[in-house]
Design a protein around this motif. Structure first.
Motif, PDB file in Angstrom:
ATOM      1  N   ILE A  26     -10.229   5.605  20.572  1.00  0.00           N
ATOM      2  CA  ILE A  26     -11.658   5.855  20.821  1.00  0.00           C
ATOM      3  C   ILE A  26     -12.126   5.061  22.036  1.00  0.00           C
ATOM      4  CG2 ILE A  26     -13.987   5.641  19.861  1.00  0.00           C
ATOM      5  CD1 ILE A  26     -12.752   6.020  17.089  1.00  0.00           C
ATOM      6  N   ARG A  30     -13.948   6.491  25.495  1.00  0.00           N
ATOM      7  CA  ARG A  30     -15.300   6.094  25.890  1.00  0.00           C
ATOM      8  C   ARG A  30     -15.331   5.164  27.095  1.00  0.00           C
ATOM      9  NH1 ARG A  30     -18.510   4.904  20.194  1.00  0.00           N
ATOM     10  NH2 ARG A  30     -17.874   6.824  19.122  1.00  0.00           N
ATOM     11  N   ARG A 195     -20.184   3.830  15.188  1.00  0.00           N
ATOM     12  CA  ARG A 195     -21.311   4.395  15.923  1.00  0.00           C
ATOM     13  C   ARG A 195     -20.828   5.468  16.883  1.00  0.00           C
ATOM     14  NH1 ARG A 195     -22.978  -1.371  17.332  1.00  0.00           N
ATOM     15  NH2 ARG A 195     -24.083  -2.099  15.491  1.00  0.00           N
ATOM     16  N   THR A 196     -21.648   6.470  17.083  1.00  0.00           N
ATOM     17  CA  THR A 196     -21.313   7.521  18.028  1.00  0.00           C
ATOM     18  C   THR A 196     -21.619   7.062  19.444  1.00  0.00           C
ATOM     19  OG1 THR A 196     -23.504   8.561  17.954  1.00  0.00           O
ATOM     20  CG2 THR A 196     -21.894   9.243  16.283  1.00  0.00           C
ATOM     21  N   VAL A 197     -21.145   7.822  20.418  1.00  0.00           N
ATOM     22  CA  VAL A 197     -21.368   7.463  21.813  1.00  0.00           C
ATOM     23  C   VAL A 197     -22.841   7.561  22.179  1.00  0.00           C
ATOM     24  CG1 VAL A 197     -21.059   9.781  22.742  1.00  0.00           C
ATOM     25  CG2 VAL A 197     -20.470   7.801  24.147  1.00  0.00           C
ATOM     26  N   ASN A 198     -23.637   8.311  21.416  1.00  0.00           N
ATOM     27  CA  ASN A 198     -25.056   8.482  21.713  1.00  0.00           C
ATOM     28  C   ASN A 198     -25.941   7.451  21.017  1.00  0.00           C
ATOM     29  OD1 ASN A 198     -24.677  10.776  23.329  1.00  0.00           O
ATOM     30  ND2 ASN A 198     -24.535  12.085  21.513  1.00  0.00           N
ATOM     31  N   SER A 199     -25.351   6.541  20.244  1.00  0.00           N
ATOM     32  CA  SER A 199     -26.165   5.532  19.583  1.00  0.00           C
ATOM     33  C   SER A 199     -26.643   4.514  20.603  1.00  0.00           C
ATOM     34  CB  SER A 199     -25.369   4.852  18.467  1.00  0.00           C
ATOM     35  OG  SER A 199     -24.249   4.193  19.003  1.00  0.00           O
ATOM     36  N   ARG A 203     -22.013   1.774  23.124  1.00  0.00           N
ATOM     37  CA  ARG A 203     -21.753   2.943  23.944  1.00  0.00           C
ATOM     38  C   ARG A 203     -21.401   2.500  25.349  1.00  0.00           C
ATOM     39  NH1 ARG A 203     -27.502   5.863  24.497  1.00  0.00           N
ATOM     40  NH2 ARG A 203     -26.223   7.293  25.670  1.00  0.00           N
TER      41      ARG A 203
END
Length: 266
Positions: A26, A30, A195-199, A203
């Protein structure tokens, strides 16, 4: 692996038994500009590596010195006893420490458990490492109690293991020096926490900034559209009002005459 000043690498240490592959994958998705360096270290050496600044964060076994380190507990492992496949213990699905009282149980120097009193009969000497103790178990001279991940890591075809229901357990955590919580550490914390990349946290900055710019542009365009829509709505409303006025303003006289068959002259 080292990065440039503009793209520093993130150095992640991990102790035996921990598998960081999922989180590393991951990270690479990212943070492609920040290479990830993985460092496997013996469990007792992980805190010293962090204190010396030779790693940015590490997957460690608790406890850690909370006056110096921050830590996020991740999971607790099942404790097992490693035995030869032909040992009597294999007849049971699980055992207790009392079942091991008459067995020679190795207590290696890198043991991850904080025993008040090690179970079983003590060996003549303590093996230096867990792999050394595994070799002695395979030779049939004793048993070994370890977290299940270590039993799997050092698996041999002539050995097996059984859960020990009342033994201490080992917990794995992500840890880093509290005063060295960098942006890269924050991003990795976000990955570990799921957490997602948009949090808002955890990020990649380059993605976050790009999304903010795109969002600002869309928001600016969105403010103009309602104005245009309002103007169009006003014009449409005016046409509708005029249409109603033209059709109904004259009352009954304004209604179109009904069409019928023409009368024939007499």
């Amino acid at each position: 692996m080292t990065g440039s000043d503009e793209s520093p690498s993130f150095r992640l240490a991990y102790v035996p038994g921990v598998t960081p592959a999922k989180w590393a994958r991951i990270w690479q998705e990212r943070r492609p500009r920040n290479p990830l360096t993985l460092l496997q270290v013996p469990a007792p050496e992980a805190p010293g590596l962090l204190r010396a600044g030779e790693a940015d964060a590490a997957f460690v076994r608790l406890p850690v010195d909370r006056t110096f380190f921050s830590a996020i507990p991740l999971y607790t492992e099942t404790t097992v006893v490693v035995v030869p496949k032909d040992h009597l213990i294999t007849a049971a699905e699980e055992v207790t420490l009392a079942d091991l009282a008459d067995e020679v149980v190795f207590h290696p120097l890198d043991d991850v458990f904080d025993w008040a009193a090690p179970p079983g009969e003590p060996a003549f000497e303590r093996p230096a490492t867990t792999p050394d103790a595994i070799e002695l178990v395979a030779a049939g001279v004793g048993l070994l109690i370890v977290p299940q991940s270590l039993a799997r890591l050092y698996h041999r075809r002539d050995l097996t293991y059984r859960p020990v229901t009342d033994a201490p357990q080992s917990s794995v955590a992500l840890s880093w020096p509290e005063e060295a919580t960098t942006d890269l550490v924050e991003d990795f914390i976000g990955i570990v926490r799921g957490r997602t990349v948009n949090s808002s946290r955890g990020r990649a900055p380059e993605k976050a900034e790009g999304e903010q710019r795109r969002g600002g542009a869309q928001q600016g365009g969105g403010r103009q559209k309602p104005a245009a829509g309002k103007s169009a709505g006003a014009k449409s409303g005016s046409r509708t009002a005029r249409g109603r006025s033209g059709s109904g303003g004259g009352g009954k006289a304004g209604k179109p005459a009904k069409r019928g068959k023409p009368r024939r002259k007499p």
